[in-house]
Design a protein around this motif. Structure first.
Motif, mmCIF file in Angstrom:
data_model
loop_
_atom_site.group_PDB
_atom_site.id
_atom_site.type_symbol
_atom_site.label_atom_id
_atom_site.label_comp_id
_atom_site.label_asym_id
_atom_site.label_seq_id
_atom_site.Cartn_x
_atom_site.Cartn_y
_atom_site.Cartn_z
ATOM 1 N N GLU A 14 0.837 -1.184 0.000
ATOM 2 C CA GLU A 14 0.000 0.000 0.000
ATOM 3 C C GLU A 14 0.868 1.228 0.000
ATOM 4 O O GLU A 14 0.533 2.249 -0.559
ATOM 5 N N THR A 15 1.971 1.117 0.661
ATOM 6 C CA THR A 15 2.853 2.258 0.737
ATOM 7 C C THR A 15 4.022 2.023 -0.202
ATOM 8 O O THR A 15 4.296 0.913 -0.613
ATOM 9 N N TRP A 18 11.268 1.199 -0.700
ATOM 10 C CA TRP A 18 12.522 1.297 -1.427
ATOM 11 C C TRP A 18 12.984 -0.101 -1.798
ATOM 12 O O TRP A 18 13.282 -0.895 -0.941
ATOM 13 N N LEU A 178 -4.393 6.607 5.335
ATOM 14 C CA LEU A 178 -3.885 5.438 6.062
ATOM 15 C C LEU A 178 -3.943 5.720 7.561
ATOM 16 O O LEU A 178 -3.753 6.856 7.992
ATOM 17 N N PRO A 179 -4.176 4.671 8.339
ATOM 18 C CA PRO A 179 -4.325 4.874 9.776
ATOM 19 C C PRO A 179 -3.076 5.422 10.474
ATOM 20 O O PRO A 179 -3.199 6.044 11.516
ATOM 21 N N TYR A 180 -1.891 5.234 9.882
ATOM 22 C CA TYR A 180 -0.723 5.756 10.609
ATOM 23 C C TYR A 180 -0.757 7.274 10.668
ATOM 24 O O TYR A 180 -0.319 7.882 11.657
ATOM 25 N N HIS A 198 6.533 12.665 7.831
ATOM 26 C CA HIS A 198 6.001 11.341 7.494
ATOM 27 C C HIS A 198 5.455 11.232 6.078
ATOM 28 O O HIS A 198 5.810 10.332 5.343
ATOM 29 N N PRO A 201 8.227 12.132 3.086
ATOM 30 C CA PRO A 201 9.238 11.072 2.917
ATOM 31 C C PRO A 201 8.672 9.804 2.286
ATOM 32 O O PRO A 201 9.359 9.132 1.518
ATOM 33 N N ASN A 202 7.420 9.497 2.580
ATOM 34 C CA ASN A 202 6.831 8.299 1.980
ATOM 35 C C ASN A 202 6.449 8.497 0.513
ATOM 36 O O ASN A 202 6.164 7.543 -0.187
ATOM 37 N N SER C 106 -0.844 0.833 9.998
ATOM 38 C CA SER C 106 -0.944 1.676 11.181
ATOM 39 C C SER C 106 0.382 2.307 11.585
ATOM 40 O O SER C 106 0.434 3.113 12.503
ATOM 41 N N ASP C 108 4.166 4.121 10.229
ATOM 42 C CA ASP C 108 4.903 4.724 9.124
ATOM 43 C C ASP C 108 5.939 3.707 8.640
ATOM 44 O O ASP C 108 6.814 3.302 9.405
#
Lengths: 288, 330, 273
Positions: A14-15, A18, A178-180, A198, A201-202, C106, C108
């Motif tokens: 999902e994210t 690298w 996203l929940p984070y 956050h 950087p993602n 949930s 990072d």
């Protein structure tokens, strides 16, 4: 039947992550890009001649040990002009991409974060800019401000923002949900801190990929503008300009200047594209 | 009586990086006509991969050994035509996520008709005639309206019923249900498993039911096979009073689930995390987490041995004398 | 009873949706003005299925969404519904925290476990480096993570381990209330039991109150003292876990209980064939 269940630790893509593997083609493209960059930086040291030095006794010389790629209609060393030309030819797109990347990221992330009407407004604005050909904008800018690198670079910087922002916005919205990110909000972190530390950087791998591909296109656009005589002005060396300058010589049977400059542009553009796609494959698991 | 579906020493390896990774390790399982068997396990236990192997839906580059026979015919040996015919007519599938297995831009009616016509024996109008009673059988009222709707207009529970109707529409002999209710609410789950159970019995269908829920499996299946790290550790008939497994993993799994009507001060847990088949060393797959582990478990892989009511692969149970080793032969 | 650490009063949430056959007025009411309280150190389950309004309720309490009407009181103080300043935001962070369902998104993906906890501690507390490290070790210990896992990126951790990190991150703020939004639903059974035990231990040790959002009645029984049952945005039944699970009154609660698989259970269909 979920594919996730076959993996030992389900890896959810999902994210953006690298990767580490690059294929051979990407490595070659990367080397070519690096070579061009080095040429631009060290042109005065590695170039055998002054790129603007006219030598009436050495016009239209074929390749020789003295002039590896021969000389042009004014007896200038073509290799030296190509090496020095790398500076103007790469500096322009570099500025375009840098500005577009910074502005594009800020625009994309703020639109994704705020959402609602602001997001809609931003999206429509990006669509309008996207629909306007960058080349036309650059020509108008050159006509208004006057020829030189500044006008087309400024114009292209604006017209390249959507290329970066549109892709980044979609990814940023996905991250935003996203929940984070929600967990960080609940902790009490401010929007700016969450975005800078956050969210952005993602998005970075995606940004790098977009920027690399855009670089190639910006290079092509700027070369075209110089070819038209609206960019870098003679006698300064620039690849697009060299293609144009070589035109009269073609009729006289001396195709070297236009040929080598044109080939250089093609190799550079292709390399940036291949590199971008290789990075996409590695960073994003993208097999397009 | 010979089995309808017979999985014999199935082994599946998948490409990973430079080498191959074992995901299924010597799985043997029989399903007789009309019998329902559950394959129960946690993530990565290989239960879904086993059904994929049965359907010949393994990912590219997968290596399979052992045999899978359906009515005596080897599935891995089928040619494309035979495979297509077999899939279209003799086996039906229901998946965890119905939305991923239905074309979102075509109506429910089109989807069902297409499924029925796959084997080429029915005209479109005859296919349509077969669908309506099936839709009612899975508890869908106002059939005509539903047939004209698109998948996004239906709730998950309704869509799963459509998938069941689709799976049954070609009158198969075997139903493969891969976590068919995991994505549904509990009340919807009850409804959907009740429908599967009822229709299966009515039609005398055999079923392979994949789930992570032991209690659910026990409720709708005649027997249960518990998988751990690519192997079946225990196979057991279900009784009216629920399950009484003997393998330490199966026992632990059952105990770890909180139970209605009883509050434990602490839940009994299985130490550590579930491992994958390729992480298993020479010994028992469960050796790293087993409370009863001893030296032999780490050295030597236990083979399934007969116990009253089933088969268990565990050295400790074998040694305690309650099992007859049959050497894994069937 | 001492005064509640959390009180939800007449909480109502309406979402604008497009006008359609199912929804002629273009509005969807996720929560119909419901009320409940949570005692300090208590453990209240909010039970319901999808569309019951239980998750909306959680998001309103932590401030991820704004209520259409009604109030949330934390420690007797009404929570503002307008945009909050940074000090206020942090204060709420110290009062109520949340753990989400999906362990895989949930955290990072680029942040190591230790850095994740350090970031939260730095936000809320004025600790020197050594005290902060000590506190991180305490938190890791509390949720049962070791030194190697502390230095790992989320992708190197299993679902259960990630969920422990999410719990530790929430506890780092030392909240009075911890909302667990289906926090064990995505975990495998053997891992779920471990995390439920961790949650029981944490509550014993810290006295934090739990608001446990779930669809799973068996888990409610294991972890909670009180329960409210929600259906279509309304609370249909409330009481102690023992009384509601043993003598359910509302038909929906009964139906919910009857549909939980257990030994000797047979599924029954309610729609006629």
């Amino acid at each position: 039947m979920s594919v996730l269940q076959m993996a030992p630790e389900p890896e959810v893509r999902e994210t953006i992550g690298w990767g580490t593997r690059f294929d051979a083609l990407t490595v070659v493209a990367c080397a070519v890009v690096a070579l061009f960059t080095l040429a631009a930086v060290f042109a005065p040291i590695v170039a055998p001649y002054d790129p603007t030095q006219v030598d009436a006794s050495a016009v239209y010389q074929g390749p020789s040990t003295a002039h590896l790629l021969g000389t042009d209609d004014a007896g200038r060393d073509i290799l030296s002009r190509l090496l020095h030309g790398a500076r103007a030819s790469l500096l322009g797109p570099a500025i375009v991409v840098l500005v577009a990347a910074v502005v594009g990221t800020v625009v994309a992330v703020s639109a994704a974060w705020v959402g609602g009407r602001f997001d809609a407004l931003v999206s429509r604005t990006l669509d309008v800019i996207f629909a306007f050909p960058g080349l036309v904008l650059a020509i108008i800018a050159a006509a208004v401000i006057g020829p030189g690198l500044l006008a087309p670079v400024a114009a292209l910087s604006i017209s390249y923002v959507p290329y970066i922002a549109r892709v980044l916005r979609t990814a940023a919205i996905r991250q935003r949900n996203l929940p984070y990110i929600a967990a960080l909000e609940v902790q009490g972190f401010g929007a700016l801190a969450i975005c800078v530390r956050h969210l952005v950087p993602n998005l970075l791998p995606l940004l790098i990929v977009q920027a690399t591909v855009s670089f190639g296109y910006a290079l092509l656009d700027l070369s075209a503008i110089s070819f038209l005589g609206l960019g870098t002005q003679p006698p300064a060396p620039e690849w697009g300009l060299m293609v144009a300058n070589g035109q009269p010589s073609i009729i006289a049977g001396h195709i070297e200047q236009s040929l080598y400059a044109g080939l250089t542009i093609v190799v550079a553009v292709v390399s940036f594209n291949v590199l971008g796609q290789g990075l996409a494959k590695s960073f994003l698991g993208d097999d397009r | 009586m010979s089995a309808l579906l017979s999985i014999d020493r199935l082994r599946v390896e998948l490409p990973a990086g430079k080498g191959m990774r074992t995901v299924i390790h010597d799985v043997s399982l029989d399903i007789r006509a009309g019998e329902a068997v559950a394959l129960v396990g946690e993530s990565g236990s290989g239960k879904s991969m086993t059904t994929r192997a049965v359907m010949r839906l393994l990912p590219q580059g997968a290596r399979l050994s052992g045999d899978i026979r359906f009515d005596g015919v080897s599935i891995p040996a089928m040619d494309r035509r035979a495979l297509r015919g077999w899939r279209a007519t003799r086996v039906g599938m229901v998946f965890q996520d119905p939305r991923a297995h239905i074309n979102p831009v075509r109506t429910i009616g089109d989807f069902l008709v297409e499924g029925v016509m796959l084997d080429g024996r029915l005209s479109a109008s005859r296919a349509r005639e077969r669908i309506s009673p099936l839709m009612r059988a899975v508890g869908i009222a106002d059939v005509d309206r539903r047939l004209g709707q698109y998948p996004h207009e239906l709730s998950g529970g309704l869509l799963q019923r459509v998938m069941i109707a689709a799976a049954l529409s070609t009158e198969p002999e075997l139903l493969l249900a891969d976590e068919p209710t995991t994505a549904l609410d509990v009340t919807t789950q009850e409804e959907v498993v009740a429908i599967i159970d009822e229709l299966r019995r009515e039609r005398g269908l055999a079923m392979l039911f994949i789930t992570h829920d032991l209690d659910l499996a026990a409720a709708v299946c005649d027997s249960i096979a518990v998988m751990y790290a690519g192997s079946i550790v225990e196979e057991r008939k279900t009784g009216p009073s629920g399950l009484d497994p003997s393998h330490p993993y199966a026992k632990g799994l059952l105990a770890a689930r909180p139970k209605l009507g009883r509050r434990e001060r602490r839940l009994p847990t299985i130490e550590g995390r579930p491992i994958s088949a390729f992480e298993v060393s020479a010994g028992c797959a469960f050796a790293t987490r087993c409370p009863l582990v001893h030296d032999r478990c780490r050295r030597e892989r236990p083979v399934p041995a007969r116990v009253p009511g089933g088969r268990v692969a565990c050295h400790r149970i074998e040694e305690s004398g309650s099992a007859d080793s049959d050497g894994g032969a069937r | 009873m001492s005064h509640p650490v959390l009180e939800v009063r007449d909480l109502r949430k309406v979402y604008p949706v497009g006008v359609s056959d199912d929804c002629p007025d273009g509005e969807f009411t996720a929560l119909h003005g419901e009320s409940f309280t949570l005692a300090p150190g208590g453990s209240l389950a909010v039970v319901g299925e999808s569309g019951s309004g239980k998750t909306t309720c959680a998001r309103l309490i932590v401030g991820l969404e704004r209520a259409t009407s009604g109030v949330v009181l934390i420690d007797g103080v009404e929570q503002v519904r307008t945009r909050m300043g940074s000090a206020r935001r942090r204060r709420r962070g110290r009062q109520v925290q949340i753990v989400f369902q999906d362990p895989y998104s949930s955290l990072d993906p680029r942040q190591r476990v230790r850095d994740c906890l350090a970031e939260v501690l730095t936000l809320h507390f004025d600790l020197d480096a050594r005290a902060r490290e000590r506190r991180i070790d305490e938190l890791l210990d509390q949720v049962g993570l070791d030194e190697r896992q502390a230095g790992a990126l989320p992708r190197a951790l299993s679902g259960g381990q990630r969920q422990r990190v999410a719990i530790a991150r929430a506890l780092a703020a030392e909240p009075k209330i911890l909302i667990l939004d289906e926090a064990v639903a995505a975990l495998d059974v053997s891992i779920q039991a471990q995390v439920l035990n961790v949650l029981a231990d944490v509550r014993d040790a810290s006295g934090v109150a739990y608001l446990f959002i779930t669809h799973d009645l068996a888990v409610v029984q294991q972890l909670c003292d009180d329960v409210v049952v929600m259906h279509s945005g309304r609370i249909v039944e409330r009481g102690t876990v023992a009384s509601v699970l043993e003598q359910p009154v509302h038909p929906y609660t009964r139906r919910l209980l009857a549909s939980v698989p257990r030994p000797g259970w047979t599924p029954r269909r309610r729609t006629p064939a």
